[in-house]
Structure formats: C-alpha cells, structure tokens
Scaffold this active site. Structure first.
Site, PDB file in Angstrom:
ATOM      1  N   ARG A 107       0.835  -1.209   0.000  1.00  0.00           N
ATOM      2  CA  ARG A 107       0.000   0.000   0.000  1.00  0.00           C
ATOM      3  C   ARG A 107       0.873   1.265   0.000  1.00  0.00           C
ATOM      4  O   ARG A 107       0.579   2.242   0.687  1.00  0.00           O
ATOM      5  CB  ARG A 107      -0.928   0.035   1.215  1.00  0.00           C
ATOM      6  CG  ARG A 107      -1.805  -1.156   1.374  1.00  0.00           C
ATOM      7  CD  ARG A 107      -2.975  -1.173   0.383  1.00  0.00           C
ATOM      8  NE  ARG A 107      -3.908  -2.204   0.779  1.00  0.00           N
ATOM      9  CZ  ARG A 107      -3.838  -3.481   0.377  1.00  0.00           C
ATOM     10  NH1 ARG A 107      -2.885  -3.869  -0.451  1.00  0.00           N
ATOM     11  NH2 ARG A 107      -4.733  -4.342   0.791  1.00  0.00           N
ATOM     12  N   SER A 136     -10.801  -0.001   3.704  1.00  0.00           N
ATOM     13  CA  SER A 136      -9.956  -0.176   4.897  1.00  0.00           C
ATOM     14  C   SER A 136      -9.389   1.184   5.301  1.00  0.00           C
ATOM     15  O   SER A 136      -8.719   1.826   4.499  1.00  0.00           O
ATOM     16  CB  SER A 136      -8.792  -1.112   4.607  1.00  0.00           C
ATOM     17  OG  SER A 136      -9.279  -2.331   4.103  1.00  0.00           O
ATOM     18  N   GLU A 148      -4.482   4.223   6.226  1.00  0.00           N
ATOM     19  CA  GLU A 148      -4.252   3.978   4.798  1.00  0.00           C
ATOM     20  C   GLU A 148      -4.818   5.133   3.970  1.00  0.00           C
ATOM     21  O   GLU A 148      -4.282   5.485   2.930  1.00  0.00           O
ATOM     22  CB  GLU A 148      -4.940   2.659   4.390  1.00  0.00           C
ATOM     23  CG  GLU A 148      -4.810   2.366   2.910  1.00  0.00           C
ATOM     24  CD  GLU A 148      -5.521   1.096   2.486  1.00  0.00           C
ATOM     25  OE1 GLU A 148      -5.207   0.013   3.021  1.00  0.00           O
ATOM     26  OE2 GLU A 148      -6.395   1.186   1.598  1.00  0.00           O
TER      27      GLU A 148
HETATM   28  P1  FAD Z   1      -8.873   9.053  -4.648  1.00  0.00           P
HETATM   29  O1  FAD Z   1      -9.499   8.598  -3.398  1.00  0.00           O
HETATM   30  O2  FAD Z   1      -9.556  10.117  -5.422  1.00  0.00           O
HETATM   31  O3  FAD Z   1      -7.374   9.508  -4.370  1.00  0.00           O
HETATM   32  C1  FAD Z   1      -6.537   8.706  -3.582  1.00  0.00           C
HETATM   33  C2  FAD Z   1      -5.120   9.321  -3.597  1.00  0.00           C
HETATM   34  O4  FAD Z   1      -4.578   9.197  -4.910  1.00  0.00           O
HETATM   35  C3  FAD Z   1      -5.133  10.817  -3.284  1.00  0.00           C
HETATM   36  O5  FAD Z   1      -3.956  11.102  -2.570  1.00  0.00           O
HETATM   37  C4  FAD Z   1      -5.097  11.474  -4.661  1.00  0.00           C
HETATM   38  O6  FAD Z   1      -4.500  12.758  -4.644  1.00  0.00           O
HETATM   39  C5  FAD Z   1      -4.256  10.485  -5.442  1.00  0.00           C
HETATM   40  N1  FAD Z   1      -4.602  10.461  -6.867  1.00  0.00           N
HETATM   41  C6  FAD Z   1      -5.784  10.066  -7.424  1.00  0.00           C
HETATM   42  N2  FAD Z   1      -5.702  10.140  -8.771  1.00  0.00           N
HETATM   43  C7  FAD Z   1      -4.468  10.595  -9.070  1.00  0.00           C
HETATM   44  C8  FAD Z   1      -3.791  10.901 -10.287  1.00  0.00           C
HETATM   45  N3  FAD Z   1      -4.361  10.762 -11.494  1.00  0.00           N
HETATM   46  N4  FAD Z   1      -2.522  11.391 -10.210  1.00  0.00           N
HETATM   47  C9  FAD Z   1      -1.897  11.565  -9.009  1.00  0.00           C
HETATM   48  N5  FAD Z   1      -2.499  11.293  -7.841  1.00  0.00           N
HETATM   49  C10 FAD Z   1      -3.762  10.806  -7.860  1.00  0.00           C
HETATM   50  N6  FAD Z   1      -7.946  -0.243  -1.925  1.00  0.00           N
HETATM   51  C11 FAD Z   1      -7.165  -1.341  -2.113  1.00  0.00           C
HETATM   52  O7  FAD Z   1      -5.942  -1.207  -2.267  1.00  0.00           O
HETATM   53  N7  FAD Z   1      -7.694  -2.591  -2.132  1.00  0.00           N
HETATM   54  C12 FAD Z   1      -9.015  -2.815  -1.961  1.00  0.00           C
HETATM   55  O8  FAD Z   1      -9.461  -3.948  -1.993  1.00  0.00           O
HETATM   56  C13 FAD Z   1      -9.866  -1.684  -1.740  1.00  0.00           C
HETATM   57  N8  FAD Z   1     -11.184  -1.853  -1.506  1.00  0.00           N
HETATM   58  C14 FAD Z   1     -11.966  -0.770  -1.264  1.00  0.00           C
HETATM   59  C15 FAD Z   1     -13.322  -0.976  -1.016  1.00  0.00           C
HETATM   60  C16 FAD Z   1     -14.162   0.103  -0.778  1.00  0.00           C
HETATM   61  C17 FAD Z   1     -15.621  -0.131  -0.496  1.00  0.00           C
HETATM   62  C18 FAD Z   1     -13.640   1.415  -0.820  1.00  0.00           C
HETATM   63  C19 FAD Z   1     -14.542   2.598  -0.614  1.00  0.00           C
HETATM   64  C20 FAD Z   1     -12.290   1.636  -1.042  1.00  0.00           C
HETATM   65  C21 FAD Z   1     -11.440   0.532  -1.265  1.00  0.00           C
HETATM   66  N9  FAD Z   1     -10.060   0.693  -1.508  1.00  0.00           N
HETATM   67  C22 FAD Z   1      -9.265  -0.397  -1.731  1.00  0.00           C
HETATM   68  C23 FAD Z   1      -9.472   2.024  -1.489  1.00  0.00           C
HETATM   69  C24 FAD Z   1      -9.575   2.740  -2.872  1.00  0.00           C
HETATM   70  O9  FAD Z   1     -10.537   2.136  -3.685  1.00  0.00           O
HETATM   71  C25 FAD Z   1      -8.235   2.751  -3.599  1.00  0.00           C
HETATM   72  O10 FAD Z   1      -7.244   3.371  -2.840  1.00  0.00           O
HETATM   73  C26 FAD Z   1      -8.338   3.458  -4.947  1.00  0.00           C
HETATM   74  O11 FAD Z   1      -7.144   3.296  -5.683  1.00  0.00           O
HETATM   75  C27 FAD Z   1      -8.630   4.943  -4.817  1.00  0.00           C
HETATM   76  O12 FAD Z   1      -8.927   5.437  -6.103  1.00  0.00           O
HETATM   77  P2  FAD Z   1      -9.627   6.836  -6.315  1.00  0.00           P
HETATM   78  O13 FAD Z   1      -9.612   7.098  -7.784  1.00  0.00           O
HETATM   79  O14 FAD Z   1     -10.932   6.862  -5.661  1.00  0.00           O
HETATM   80  O15 FAD Z   1      -8.585   7.796  -5.600  1.00  0.00           O
HETATM   81  P1  NAP Z   2      -9.845 -10.832   5.052  1.00  0.00           P
HETATM   82  O1  NAP Z   2      -9.849 -11.765   3.890  1.00  0.00           O
HETATM   83  O2  NAP Z   2     -10.904 -10.967   6.103  1.00  0.00           O
HETATM   84  O3  NAP Z   2      -8.409 -10.850   5.744  1.00  0.00           O
HETATM   85  C1  NAP Z   2      -8.091  -9.957   6.791  1.00  0.00           C
HETATM   86  C2  NAP Z   2      -6.677  -9.474   6.603  1.00  0.00           C
HETATM   87  O4  NAP Z   2      -5.793 -10.570   6.682  1.00  0.00           O
HETATM   88  C3  NAP Z   2      -6.489  -8.829   5.274  1.00  0.00           C
HETATM   89  O5  NAP Z   2      -6.311  -7.467   5.503  1.00  0.00           O
HETATM   90  C4  NAP Z   2      -5.302  -9.517   4.623  1.00  0.00           C
HETATM   91  O6  NAP Z   2      -4.201  -8.688   4.358  1.00  0.00           O
HETATM   92  C5  NAP Z   2      -4.863 -10.556   5.624  1.00  0.00           C
HETATM   93  N1  NAP Z   2      -4.830 -11.876   4.952  1.00  0.00           N
HETATM   94  C6  NAP Z   2      -5.833 -12.757   4.872  1.00  0.00           C
HETATM   95  N2  NAP Z   2      -5.415 -13.876   4.245  1.00  0.00           N
HETATM   96  C7  NAP Z   2      -4.137 -13.673   3.909  1.00  0.00           C
HETATM   97  C8  NAP Z   2      -3.156 -14.442   3.248  1.00  0.00           C
HETATM   98  N3  NAP Z   2      -3.420 -15.686   2.803  1.00  0.00           N
HETATM   99  N4  NAP Z   2      -1.934 -13.932   3.055  1.00  0.00           N
HETATM  100  C9  NAP Z   2      -1.653 -12.708   3.492  1.00  0.00           C
HETATM  101  N5  NAP Z   2      -2.547 -11.908   4.131  1.00  0.00           N
HETATM  102  C10 NAP Z   2      -3.766 -12.389   4.338  1.00  0.00           C
HETATM  103  O7  NAP Z   2      -9.869  -9.320   4.509  1.00  0.00           O
HETATM  104  P2  NAP Z   2     -11.016  -8.477   3.854  1.00  0.00           P
HETATM  105  O8  NAP Z   2     -11.151  -7.248   4.633  1.00  0.00           O
HETATM  106  O9  NAP Z   2     -12.228  -9.288   3.537  1.00  0.00           O
HETATM  107  O10 NAP Z   2     -10.331  -8.082   2.475  1.00  0.00           O
HETATM  108  C11 NAP Z   2     -10.074  -9.032   1.477  1.00  0.00           C
HETATM  109  C12 NAP Z   2      -8.998  -8.479   0.554  1.00  0.00           C
HETATM  110  O11 NAP Z   2      -9.460  -7.263  -0.052  1.00  0.00           O
HETATM  111  C13 NAP Z   2      -7.707  -8.123   1.290  1.00  0.00           C
HETATM  112  O12 NAP Z   2      -6.616  -8.409   0.429  1.00  0.00           O
HETATM  113  C14 NAP Z   2      -7.819  -6.651   1.514  1.00  0.00           C
HETATM  114  O13 NAP Z   2      -6.562  -5.990   1.523  1.00  0.00           O
HETATM  115  C15 NAP Z   2      -8.640  -6.190   0.311  1.00  0.00           C
HETATM  116  N6  NAP Z   2      -9.458  -5.032   0.684  1.00  0.00           N
HETATM  117  C16 NAP Z   2      -8.832  -3.840   0.801  1.00  0.00           C
HETATM  118  C17 NAP Z   2      -9.546  -2.715   1.143  1.00  0.00           C
HETATM  119  C18 NAP Z   2      -8.876  -1.375   1.194  1.00  0.00           C
HETATM  120  O14 NAP Z   2      -9.564  -0.370   1.291  1.00  0.00           O
HETATM  121  N7  NAP Z   2      -7.584  -1.315   1.154  1.00  0.00           N
HETATM  122  C19 NAP Z   2     -10.910  -2.801   1.373  1.00  0.00           C
HETATM  123  C20 NAP Z   2     -11.505  -4.055   1.286  1.00  0.00           C
HETATM  124  C21 NAP Z   2     -10.775  -5.168   0.928  1.00  0.00           C
HETATM  125  P3  NAP Z   2      -4.053  -7.760   3.049  1.00  0.00           P
HETATM  126  O15 NAP Z   2      -4.968  -6.621   3.277  1.00  0.00           O
HETATM  127  O16 NAP Z   2      -2.613  -7.370   3.102  1.00  0.00           O
HETATM  128  O17 NAP Z   2      -4.407  -8.571   1.854  1.00  0.00           O
END
Ligand code: FAD
Ligand code: NAP
Length: 326
Positions: free
Chosen positions: A158, A226, A322
C-alpha cells in the site's frame, strides 16, 4: 479543458459523502491540458480520482484536478495503456473479457486507474505493482510527462514513491497483462470459493461476490474501504502477542517481520460496531470506518485516533492510516 468550476461542491466526489467545497475544480483529459494550467501549478493543487481513499477535513482552498481521460489502447509492444480517468473496475472487466490475465483478483476495487499506482492497490493476494509496467506522470516541476518504470515507482505494501513525496499528476498507466492462464488462488478461501472453474470470469465473479458480502457499499453507507493498513511488526513482537492471543492471525512478511490483521486488533479491542458521534466502526468489518450520517472529516478522524490509541494501549502495536487526509 473539459470543465472548470469555481466554488465546487465535493460531497458527491468522495465515497465518505463528506460535505466540503474546493475553490476550483478543473477536469483535464490530456497532458497538454495540464501544460496550459501554469497558474494552477504555481498555487495549491491536488489530484482527485474517484474519492474512494480520502477524508475531507474541510474546504480546500486550492485547485482540485480531476482526470477525464478515458482512452484505452493496446500498444504495439503488447502493453495496455489506460488513461487515468478510466474507472479501475471497468479496466479489470475489459481485461477479463479480452482473456488477459493479471488484474482479475483486483476486481471490484472502487476508484480510477490513475490512483491505482498511488497506494499500489491490492486485494486477494494480488497488487497493482504485479501488472504495472510504467506510469506516465505529469511533473509540475519539469512541466513535462515523465514515464516512471515499475522499479522507479518503488512500490511496497500500500505504498509507492507517490506517497513518499513525489508530487505529480498521473495521466496514464501502462499495464503488462498475459494471455497465459495464471490463476492466483492462494489467498484465504479463494481457491475453495473458485472451485473447479479457475477461469478469468469465475475468479472475477467470485472475488466480487465475496467483496459484496463483506464490505459496506459506499452508496448506502459512506466509507473509504480499509481505513488502516495492516501493521508489519518484528517477528519477536508477533511471537510475544501470540503467547497471549493464540487465535491472533499472523501472516508472513519480509524477513524477520510478520503482518498482523489490523481489523482483528480493532475488533478484539472492542471497537467493532461502536460509534463516536456521527462516525462508526463497521459492524462486520472493523477495518472500515463509516459515516453514520452527516459526519465531518473531524468526526471520522476523532474516531480513527481513538481506535489507534486504544489498539496501541492494548497491544503495543501502532496502526497507520491507509486513507489520505485532505
Ligand atoms: P482518490 O481517493 O480520489 O485519491 C486517492 C489518492 O490518490 C489521493 O492522494 C489522490 O491525490 C491520489 N490520486 C488520485 N488520482 C491521481 C492521479 N491521477 N494522479 C496523481 N495522484 C492521484 N484499496 C485497495 O488497495 N484494495 C481494496 O481492496 C480496496 N477496496 C476498497 C473498497 C471500498 C468499499 C472502498 C470505498 C475503497 C477501497 N479501496 C481499496 C481504497 C480505494 O478504492 C483505492 O485506494 C483506490 O485506488 C482509490 O482510487 P480513487 O480514484 O478513488 O482515488
Ligand atoms: P480478510 O480476507 O478478512 O483478511 C483480513 C486481513 O488478513 C487482510 O487485511 C489480509 O491482508 C490478511 N490476509 C488474509 N489472508 C491472507 C493471506 N493468505 N496472506 C496474506 N494476508 C492475508 O480481509 P477483507 O477485509 O475481507 O479483504 C479481502 C482483501 O481485499 C484483502 O486483500 C484486503 O486488503 C482487500 N481489501 C482492501 C480494502 C482497502 O480499502 N484497502 C478494502 C476491502 C478489501 P491484506 O490486506 O494485506 O491482503
């Protein structure tokens, strides 16, 4: 330029649904558009994608730039060039339809392609860095587009160079996808859920199904996914905690370290389903903070800080945010 709006409302542009305004919102589609914005880059500016990873803490007294670039092209090299304003999941859906492997585990993540490299989005055992060949970024210092290689992006968990001080506007991302089947099913119960049909389409459907069953829909309850990152701690710290909490999930990380599940720590600290004012910890997924209705950025941050302090006090582990605080 596509749009130039003064005193722009941002509530519909962030998935927390927080009320705030920006002095100016400029939609651009090409690097040439950005080159014509010299005045903007001399002042305060930020880039907004889909607003799914930000917390707005007040009005923004500067210019918000938003990509409207929606082009996608398969280059002669075989790379797929996708402009920043394309919705991430539309790109994933297209890649799956084309029979191209690499993005399927990242199905259902909200936001835009331009934001994907910023925090190196990840889910279900895959990360954007696995398929990003290079990132085209408009550099406001040099006033030109730089193409950063995957290595130059310094991707981590991340994390990337863009979160560590390199300021610019991502205008497009070049992806390296593969026609060779390469299912990645080692994450949690994914292999079992996919069953005996490890095809691109089924992996995508399965991941979306799991996500929909666990995560709150921002259209129904404002959230940014998250809120905290999973902490990576020295292996000795994890071992000590395991003595006291034998059921605590622990995952392998870089040598000498272990990754803990922030959601488990928050849940175990008693925060799941709790509220502080108009902000709450989601009742099914403690890693997600939610807007219970009319929350401000200050409400969300007050809850986040209370959760961080309590987890630190109870487990001795710091959990970092995050989300990006604006
Ligand atoms: P924004 O929220 O608009 O911006 C995020 C950051 O990126 C800001 O700092 C912004 O300035 C910068 N940015 C955006 N666009 C640009 C650009 N073109 N150039 C330079 N900087 C830029 N994230 C995960 O990693 N894994 C997941 O599974 C995941 N699941 C999610 C589930 C839900 C329900 C939600 C609401 C969020 C989740 N996220 C997850 C977080 C989010 O979706 C990601 O971080 C996504 O990449 C954000 O994209 P955005 O376009 O909405 O960015
Ligand atoms: P989950 O499957 O309930 O697991 C909880 C946490 O344990 C996760 O954050 C994941 O880390 C870690 N994990 C589980 N199994 C793993 C494995 N085999 N190896 C390494 N790490 C493991 O999590 P969840 O909330 O439902 O999310 C599922 C996936 O979607 C995860 O990868 C999570 O990162 C992603 N997600 C991200 C966001 C976001 O906003 N960033 C939101 C929703 C879901 P990791 O997060 O490092 O994978």
């Amino acid at each position: 330029m596509i749009k130039d709006i003064f005193d722009a409302p941002l509530r519909e542009l962030n998935t927390f649904g927080i009320e705030a305004r920006a002095n100016r919102l400029v939609e651009f589609s090409t690097a040439d558009d950005l080159r014509s914005l010299r005045d903007v880059f001399e002042g305060q500016w930020r880039v907004l994608g889909g607003g799914s990873n930000i917390v707005l803490t007040g009005d923004y007294h500067g210019v918000v730039l938003k990509s409207a670039g929606r082009e996608r092209a398969v280059l002669e090299s075989g790379l797929v060039r996708v402009e920043a304003g394309v919705v991430w999941d539309d790109f994933v859906a297209w890649s799956v339809e084309q029979g191209l492997w690499g993005a399927e585990n990242l199905s259902g993540i909200p936001g835009t392609v331009g934001a994907a490299p910023i925090q190196n989005i990840g889910a279900y055992g895959a990360e954007a860095k696995d398929i990003i060949d290079s990132v085209e970024m408009f550099d406001p210092e040099r006033f030109e587009v730089r193409e950063l290689t995957n290595a130059e992006c310094r991707f981590g968990y991340r994390d990337s160079v863009f979160k560590r001080g390199l300021r610019g506007v991502v205008v497009a991302v070049n992806f390296r996808l593969s026609r060779d089947a390469a299912p990645k099913l080692d994450y949690g119960g994914l292999r079992t859920a996919v069953g005996d049909d490890p095809t691109l389409g089924n992996i995508r459907r399965t991941v979306i199904g799991i996500r929909d069953s666990k995560l709150p829909d921002p259209a129904v309850q404002g959230n940014a996914g998250s809120f905290f990152k999973n902490p990576v701690v020295p292996a000795a710290v994890a071992a000590k905690l395991l003595e006291e909490y034998p059921d605590m999930p622990v995952y392998d990380a870089a040598t000498g370290t272990k990754k803990l599940a922030a959601g488990w720590l928050i849940d175990r600290a008693g925060w799941r389903g709790r509220a502080l004012g108009r902000a709450g910890v989601h009742s099914q997924q403690a890693l997600v903070l939610v807007n219970l209705g009319g929350a401000t950025g200050a409400d969300i941050l007050a809850l986040a800080k209370a959760v961080q302090a309590d987890v630190l006090a109870k487990f001795g582990v710091a959990i970092d945010m995050e989300v990006n605080i604006w």
